[in-house]
Structure formats: C-alpha cells, structure tokens
Design a protein around this motif. Sequence first.
Motif, mmCIF file in Angstrom:
data_model
loop_
_atom_site.group_PDB
_atom_site.id
_atom_site.type_symbol
_atom_site.label_atom_id
_atom_site.label_comp_id
_atom_site.label_asym_id
_atom_site.label_seq_id
_atom_site.Cartn_x
_atom_site.Cartn_y
_atom_site.Cartn_z
ATOM 1 N N ASN A 224 -27.821 -104.604 -83.636
ATOM 2 C CA ASN A 224 -28.771 -103.869 -82.799
ATOM 3 C C ASN A 224 -28.223 -103.625 -81.390
ATOM 4 O O ASN A 224 -28.928 -103.749 -80.388
ATOM 5 C CB ASN A 224 -30.110 -104.617 -82.718
ATOM 6 N N ASN A 225 -26.930 -103.312 -81.357
ATOM 7 C CA ASN A 225 -26.232 -103.001 -80.110
ATOM 8 C C ASN A 225 -26.172 -104.185 -79.135
ATOM 9 O O ASN A 225 -26.026 -103.993 -77.925
ATOM 10 C CB ASN A 225 -26.861 -101.787 -79.408
ATOM 11 N N LYS A 226 -26.241 -105.394 -79.678
ATOM 12 C CA LYS A 226 -26.098 -106.608 -78.873
ATOM 13 C C LYS A 226 -25.034 -107.502 -79.499
ATOM 14 O O LYS A 226 -24.975 -107.640 -80.721
ATOM 15 C CB LYS A 226 -27.419 -107.376 -78.800
ATOM 16 N N LEU A 227 -24.193 -108.095 -78.651
ATOM 17 C CA LEU A 227 -23.198 -109.050 -79.133
ATOM 18 C C LEU A 227 -23.863 -110.414 -79.219
ATOM 19 O O LEU A 227 -24.186 -111.026 -78.202
ATOM 20 C CB LEU A 227 -21.996 -109.106 -78.182
ATOM 21 N N GLU A 228 -24.049 -110.903 -80.442
ATOM 22 C CA GLU A 228 -24.781 -112.151 -80.665
ATOM 23 C C GLU A 228 -23.831 -113.350 -80.637
ATOM 24 O O GLU A 228 -23.639 -114.065 -81.620
ATOM 25 C CB GLU A 228 -25.563 -112.068 -81.967
ATOM 26 N N LEU A 229 -23.240 -113.551 -79.487
ATOM 27 C CA LEU A 229 -22.377 -114.699 -79.217
ATOM 28 C C LEU A 229 -22.739 -115.261 -77.841
ATOM 29 O O LEU A 229 -23.123 -114.515 -76.939
ATOM 30 C CB LEU A 229 -20.900 -114.304 -79.212
ATOM 31 N N ASP A 230 -22.562 -116.574 -77.694
ATOM 32 C CA ASP A 230 -22.793 -117.201 -76.389
ATOM 33 C C ASP A 230 -21.507 -117.414 -75.613
ATOM 34 O O ASP A 230 -21.535 -117.507 -74.383
ATOM 35 C CB ASP A 230 -23.498 -118.548 -76.576
ATOM 36 N N GLY A 231 -20.393 -117.520 -76.328
ATOM 37 C CA GLY A 231 -19.149 -117.800 -75.642
ATOM 38 C C GLY A 231 -17.939 -117.242 -76.364
ATOM 39 O O GLY A 231 -17.957 -117.024 -77.577
ATOM 40 N N ILE A 232 -16.875 -116.990 -75.583
ATOM 41 C CA ILE A 232 -15.598 -116.497 -76.095
ATOM 42 C C ILE A 232 -14.495 -117.262 -75.383
ATOM 43 O O ILE A 232 -14.549 -117.465 -74.165
ATOM 44 C CB ILE A 232 -15.430 -114.986 -75.830
ATOM 45 N N PHE A 233 -13.482 -117.680 -76.158
ATOM 46 C CA PHE A 233 -12.355 -118.408 -75.566
ATOM 47 C C PHE A 233 -11.047 -117.865 -76.106
ATOM 48 O O PHE A 233 -10.910 -117.599 -77.303
ATOM 49 C CB PHE A 233 -12.447 -119.906 -75.878
ATOM 50 N N ALA A 234 -10.061 -117.691 -75.201
ATOM 51 C CA ALA A 234 -8.696 -117.303 -75.576
ATOM 52 C C ALA A 234 -7.725 -118.207 -74.811
ATOM 53 O O ALA A 234 -7.884 -118.385 -73.600
ATOM 54 C CB ALA A 234 -8.447 -115.837 -75.253
ATOM 55 N N VAL A 255 -22.659 -101.673 -75.607
ATOM 56 C CA VAL A 255 -23.109 -102.892 -76.267
ATOM 57 C C VAL A 255 -23.495 -103.921 -75.205
ATOM 58 O O VAL A 255 -22.770 -104.120 -74.216
ATOM 59 C CB VAL A 255 -22.003 -103.466 -77.176
ATOM 60 N N GLU A 256 -24.612 -104.565 -75.395
ATOM 61 C CA GLU A 256 -25.050 -105.608 -74.470
ATOM 62 C C GLU A 256 -24.244 -106.875 -74.743
ATOM 63 O O GLU A 256 -24.283 -107.428 -75.837
ATOM 64 C CB GLU A 256 -26.536 -105.890 -74.652
ATOM 65 N N VAL A 257 -23.506 -107.337 -73.742
ATOM 66 C CA VAL A 257 -22.653 -108.524 -73.879
ATOM 67 C C VAL A 257 -23.100 -109.561 -72.857
ATOM 68 O O VAL A 257 -22.923 -109.382 -71.654
ATOM 69 C CB VAL A 257 -21.166 -108.182 -73.662
ATOM 70 N N LYS A 258 -23.703 -110.646 -73.354
ATOM 71 C CA LYS A 258 -24.080 -111.756 -72.486
ATOM 72 C C LYS A 258 -23.191 -112.977 -72.677
ATOM 73 O O LYS A 258 -23.323 -113.970 -71.965
ATOM 74 C CB LYS A 258 -25.542 -112.133 -72.731
ATOM 75 N N ALA A 259 -22.281 -112.900 -73.648
ATOM 76 C CA ALA A 259 -21.379 -114.019 -73.917
ATOM 77 C C ALA A 259 -20.521 -114.299 -72.694
ATOM 78 O O ALA A 259 -20.028 -113.378 -72.040
ATOM 79 C CB ALA A 259 -20.490 -113.699 -75.118
ATOM 80 N N ARG A 260 -20.321 -115.574 -72.376
ATOM 81 C CA ARG A 260 -19.462 -115.966 -71.268
ATOM 82 C C ARG A 260 -18.037 -116.132 -71.798
ATOM 83 O O ARG A 260 -17.815 -116.781 -72.822
ATOM 84 C CB ARG A 260 -19.958 -117.257 -70.625
ATOM 85 N N PHE A 261 -17.094 -115.564 -71.102
ATOM 86 C CA PHE A 261 -15.707 -115.475 -71.562
ATOM 87 C C PHE A 261 -14.809 -116.323 -70.662
ATOM 88 O O PHE A 261 -14.711 -116.078 -69.464
ATOM 89 C CB PHE A 261 -15.276 -114.006 -71.558
ATOM 90 N N VAL A 262 -14.157 -117.322 -71.271
ATOM 91 C CA VAL A 262 -13.192 -118.167 -70.569
ATOM 92 C C VAL A 262 -11.804 -117.898 -71.151
ATOM 93 O O VAL A 262 -11.587 -118.041 -72.359
ATOM 94 C CB VAL A 262 -13.543 -119.656 -70.704
ATOM 95 N N GLY A 263 -10.879 -117.508 -70.294
ATOM 96 C CA GLY A 263 -9.504 -117.241 -70.708
ATOM 97 C C GLY A 263 -8.533 -118.206 -70.068
ATOM 98 O O GLY A 263 -8.916 -119.177 -69.415
ATOM 99 N N PHE A 264 -7.243 -117.904 -70.247
ATOM 100 C CA PHE A 264 -6.181 -118.755 -69.714
ATOM 101 C C PHE A 264 -5.179 -117.902 -68.937
ATOM 102 O O PHE A 264 -4.859 -116.788 -69.337
ATOM 103 C CB PHE A 264 -5.445 -119.454 -70.863
#
Length: 323
Positions: A224-234, A255-264
Amino acid sequence: MKTPSRMLARLALAVSALLTPVVSSAADSGKPLTIAVVGKATTHSYWKSVEAGARKAGEELNVKIEWQGPLDDSKVADQIAIFNNLATSGIDGMVFAPCDDKALAPHVRTAARRGLPISIIDSPLAARQGRDYINYVSTDNKAAGNTAADTLIKLVGPQPAYGGQVLMIRFTEGSASTRQREDGFTERLARDGAFRIVAQQFTDGSMAGAQRVAETLLGNYVKNNKLELDGIFAPNQPSAEGTYNAVNALRKKGVEVKARFVGFDDSALLLQGLDNGVVDALVVQAPFQMGYLGVKSVVAHIKREPVEALVDTGVSVKTKDNK
C-alpha cells in the motif's frame, strides 16, 4: 556518540615473541625500506584513506610505500596474484587486508615462512598471529556491529511500527570483517527481543550489486505504498552506498519510508544520505589509522622493536547533527 579507541590486548611483546626477528638487507645497509600495502580494493574512499595513512607513516619513517590492491573487495583471485607478486619482489615487509580470510591464508603462511613480516589490517585472517603474521590492526568488528544495533534500537524507539522488522544487506561471504559486524548486529538485536531480522542476503562486493539486492528485498516489504520495515542495516561502504541508492529511489517514487537506516563508513554519498535524511546514522571506522599503524608495526618489527599484537582502532557514530 563515540566509542573510544582502545587496545584489545596491551601486550607490547618483544618482537621475538611474535615472529622470528627479521632485519632486511635494506635495514642493514641503511637504505630506505620498501613496504607493500595491499588493500581489499582501490576505488572506495575508505581504501584511499588507508593508503593515505600508510603513506604518512612512510614519510615519517623514510620508507618507500608500494600501494596496490584489486579493483573491489570481490576480486579475491586478483588479490592473491597481487600478494604473491609483491611477496616475491624483494620488498622488506607488507601491510595486508585480506579480501577472504580463508583463501588468502595459505599464501600469507608461505610468505611468512620465507621471512616476510606481515601486518594484517582491517579484516582478520584464518591464520596464527605470532607465526603467520606479526599483528592485527583493525576495528573490533563484532563490537562495532553491537554499536550499530544499539544505534538502530535507539533510533526506532520502544514501539516499532512494524513489529521490529529489520532488513540486513550483507557483504560478501568471504569478508571476515563484515561477517563479524553482521554477527554482532544480529546478536545484539536478538538480546533486545523487540527486533528481528526478516530478510538478509549477501551481495557481490560492489555498490551496484548491493543496490540490486536491496531493491529486490525492499520491494518485498512495500505494501500500500508503504515500506513495512522498522530498520535497515548495511555493514560497509559499498553495501551501504548501494542500499542508500535503493532506499532513496523508493522515496522518490513516493513510497512512505519510516525505517531507520544505519550504515557503515562515511563516503561523500553516505554523508549526503545523512543530509537528506535517507541515512540516519553511520558507524565510522578509522582507516587512516589502520594504514598508518600497519606500516609502523612492520617497520618496528624489522628493527626488533616491540609490536602490539592486537590494536583496536575504534569507531564513532555519525548522525546529521554531529557529522
């Protein structure tokens, strides 16, 4: 928020306790030493920083630095060829970041038996410190993975919107440093209990490959045009850059993105991600110090000076507010 650099083992061992002391003909004659420095790649800004640190140490010590490496971290066969060519070229020592902890180990053992002093940096090797290489200079990768998870947990907060669902874009299977970060991240999330990794996949070692994997996995969680994730890690620069491109593309599509993204790591592209809000935090290593201290270690060993067996170069966490 900063994790201070710390020594994992303050051993300050005499060189004889690490490897049979080696004094090269160049050292005996008073001629400048030649130290090869081999990275896992040569195109990323991370490895350019390693090179800069090595060259700084070379200037201070009057040592010639021979910098080489494969195009990217996935080119294991290329790195093996580079290592073997340099090891038999008459160099006095080597600073080495193995692309694959197992594939490179027999080549390092062979060079060590021939008397070449080698300092391992950035990524561990499946060999014995003190016999096959003189010391290890790196991030404490498992602890850094813990730090990434702690950061994500704090960013998301106590009530994840999508049941604590987290996506992890992994690097290559042969890269021991990123495996340790991924393990540390996974274990810390498991201890929290409110989060779980719902999808993960290795990539081919390139930014483009990471982007392709991220686009596929992210697409599975768009409803429904929403990213159903809470977090992303790379767990490193190319995987984080590819993931950034994929997440940014979703946002541009509406797309609605509320996921918090932590990278390196902190390349120009990832710092741009902090600025525009696609990336929430970066766990940043000290590659300059790895190159610098690796060269210092090899030269000290050649001169029969004490060398620390294990050196943690530390990490810091960058956000938009403190970058």
